[in-house]
Design an enzyme around this catalytic site. Sequence first.
Site, mmCIF file in Angstrom:
data_model
loop_
_atom_site.group_PDB
_atom_site.id
_atom_site.type_symbol
_atom_site.label_atom_id
_atom_site.label_comp_id
_atom_site.label_asym_id
_atom_site.label_seq_id
_atom_site.Cartn_x
_atom_site.Cartn_y
_atom_site.Cartn_z
ATOM 1 C CB SER A 99 -12.889 -16.414 61.825
ATOM 2 O OG SER A 99 -12.306 -15.807 62.977
ATOM 3 C CG HIS A 100 -14.269 -12.360 63.921
ATOM 4 N ND1 HIS A 100 -13.533 -13.488 64.291
ATOM 5 C CD2 HIS A 100 -15.424 -12.165 64.503
ATOM 6 C CE1 HIS A 100 -14.151 -14.024 64.998
ATOM 7 N NE2 HIS A 100 -15.317 -13.196 65.283
ATOM 8 C CG ASP B 180 -11.401 -19.911 62.967
ATOM 9 O OD1 ASP B 180 -10.940 -19.119 62.004
ATOM 10 O OD2 ASP B 180 -10.701 -19.696 64.099
HETATM 11 P P1 NDP Z 1 -7.410 -18.294 68.690
HETATM 12 O O1 NDP Z 1 -7.656 -19.611 69.514
HETATM 13 O O2 NDP Z 1 -7.108 -17.994 67.403
HETATM 14 O O3 NDP Z 1 -6.545 -17.258 69.579
HETATM 15 C C1 NDP Z 1 -6.577 -17.101 70.960
HETATM 16 C C2 NDP Z 1 -5.764 -16.027 71.457
HETATM 17 O O4 NDP Z 1 -4.483 -16.727 71.721
HETATM 18 C C3 NDP Z 1 -5.369 -15.051 70.540
HETATM 19 O O5 NDP Z 1 -5.283 -13.779 71.210
HETATM 20 C C4 NDP Z 1 -3.892 -15.290 69.749
HETATM 21 O O6 NDP Z 1 -3.218 -14.199 69.585
HETATM 22 C C5 NDP Z 1 -3.441 -16.193 71.191
HETATM 23 N N1 NDP Z 1 -2.449 -17.330 70.795
HETATM 24 C C6 NDP Z 1 -2.427 -18.281 69.807
HETATM 25 N N2 NDP Z 1 -1.767 -19.079 69.713
HETATM 26 C C7 NDP Z 1 -0.608 -18.452 70.495
HETATM 27 C C8 NDP Z 1 0.668 -18.884 70.995
HETATM 28 N N3 NDP Z 1 1.239 -19.775 70.360
HETATM 29 N N4 NDP Z 1 1.418 -17.995 71.656
HETATM 30 C C9 NDP Z 1 0.736 -16.895 72.205
HETATM 31 N N5 NDP Z 1 -0.593 -16.557 72.112
HETATM 32 C C10 NDP Z 1 -1.176 -17.527 71.163
HETATM 33 O O7 NDP Z 1 -9.004 -17.347 68.841
HETATM 34 P P2 NDP Z 1 -10.436 -17.900 69.142
HETATM 35 O O8 NDP Z 1 -10.629 -19.081 68.075
HETATM 36 O O9 NDP Z 1 -10.578 -18.400 70.439
HETATM 37 O O10 NDP Z 1 -11.255 -16.635 68.733
HETATM 38 C C11 NDP Z 1 -11.205 -16.075 67.571
HETATM 39 C C12 NDP Z 1 -12.131 -14.934 67.505
HETATM 40 O O11 NDP Z 1 -13.420 -14.850 67.831
HETATM 41 C C13 NDP Z 1 -11.694 -13.913 68.836
HETATM 42 O O12 NDP Z 1 -11.045 -12.682 68.208
HETATM 43 C C14 NDP Z 1 -12.904 -13.486 69.341
HETATM 44 O O13 NDP Z 1 -13.246 -12.109 69.928
HETATM 45 C C15 NDP Z 1 -13.988 -13.805 68.242
HETATM 46 N N6 NDP Z 1 -15.387 -14.263 68.750
HETATM 47 C C16 NDP Z 1 -16.293 -13.251 68.404
HETATM 48 C C17 NDP Z 1 -17.591 -13.397 68.882
HETATM 49 C C18 NDP Z 1 -18.770 -12.599 68.933
HETATM 50 O O14 NDP Z 1 -19.724 -12.788 69.241
HETATM 51 N N7 NDP Z 1 -18.238 -11.490 68.625
HETATM 52 C C19 NDP Z 1 -17.840 -14.943 69.413
HETATM 53 C C20 NDP Z 1 -16.900 -15.750 69.625
HETATM 54 C C21 NDP Z 1 -15.458 -15.364 69.164
HETATM 55 P P3 NDP Z 1 -2.628 -14.126 67.803
HETATM 56 O O15 NDP Z 1 -3.996 -13.340 67.494
HETATM 57 O O16 NDP Z 1 -1.310 -13.211 67.958
HETATM 58 O O17 NDP Z 1 -2.575 -15.426 67.500
#
Ligand code: NDP
Length: 341
Positions: A45-46, A186
């Site tokens: 997604s990024h 996503d």
């Molecule tokens: P996710 O819900 O995919 O993941 C959130 C966090 O939870 C991650 O650090 C992930 O680590 C961790 N995680 C997921 N599953 C597990 C697990 N089973 N056990 C332990 N840790 C876990 O992310 P989001 O969809 O909430 O966000 C995605 C991205 O979007 C982020 O990088 C955010 O910075 C970006 N974003 C940017 C914006 C902007 O304006 N620039 C706006 C909104 C979002 P892991 O990566 O290891 O899975």
Amino acid sequence: MTIKMTLDQAHDLAVRALQSCSCDEENAHAVADTMIAAERDICKSHGLFRLPGYLASLKSGKVNGSARPTIERIAPAVVRADGHNGFAPLTLEQARGPLTECARDNGIAALSIVRSHHFAALWIEVCALAEMGLCAFAFTAYKPSMAPAGGNKPFFGTNPMAFAWPRKDKPPMAFDQAASATARGDIMIAAREGREVEPGFGIDADGNPTTDPNEILKGAQLPFGGYKGSAIALMIELLIGPLIGERTSPESGRLDVEDGGPPQGGELMLAIDPTRFGNADGWEAQTEALFGELLEQEGVRLPADRRYQNREITARDGIEIVDSLYEKILKDTGLPREFGN
Ligand code: NDP
């Protein structure tokens, strides 16, 4: 259908595409670094998925592809960076040194970034600080895309926060999560691929729950954990708006030109030196003891470990992008076809 390329080829493609739309070399490299870091870790997604948005905001003139940030210390523990309407990555890169120095001087320091355009994952900037031995937080707002708890219209941005913790001889523990149940990217990818998303991710324009990503994009995303995610989104609006003086998400929604690229906005980072809080000799061993005990439970992993494992895959196999994205990049830039038929 997908197109395969190495990480270096993907980086080169991103740089040339940005330069073809009047981005200078330094900015193009900084932006490409963040997109390819996301591709390397399989955070689609990024990754290059964001490139058309970056290009659109250069073409519309909203973002200055030659901007250079100005950075100053405005209080003993506060560094302020003005991005002069450039993309965030170069500002983040250039502010990292002053923020680190300020955190080491004081034990804790903040970086406020204004007049910047952020379109990337936040783990990149918090991990960069943790690689230098600092604990780091990052927050940013966006445009109205998520309904507040109890409401049914977009108001908050998806407002992510990230946290990274340094480790001895290991990559940092880091989490990075939107205040919404999932990142907007996503939802957009699910719409492109014609698949449903999970219940609880969003509502349609009439406020009804839906798993159709196209209806959610017309309606509103929902916070994670109901009122809890909504409260975090509110906190981030306050940190980015009233605290550092940038646009809140509702303000961005009114002022953005809607070219598909990142709106003007701000970012707050906090950096903490773990050797300056009275446990300089013990924090690393205590960290590892905590993680070790946590990981004794079957099924538990540390946040960021998925990304670190993915690095082995992409280093070996390269990356894949959908051919519709590649076609769009060629159309937007006039670059010659180098991959596929
Ligand atoms: P996710 O819900 O995919 O993941 C959130 C966090 O939870 C991650 O650090 C992930 O680590 C961790 N995680 C997921 N599953 C597990 C697990 N089973 N056990 C332990 N840790 C876990 O992310 P989001 O969809 O909430 O966000 C995605 C991205 O979007 C982020 O990088 C955010 O910075 C970006 N974003 C940017 C914006 C902007 O304006 N620039 C706006 C909104 C979002 P892991 O990566 O290891 O899975």
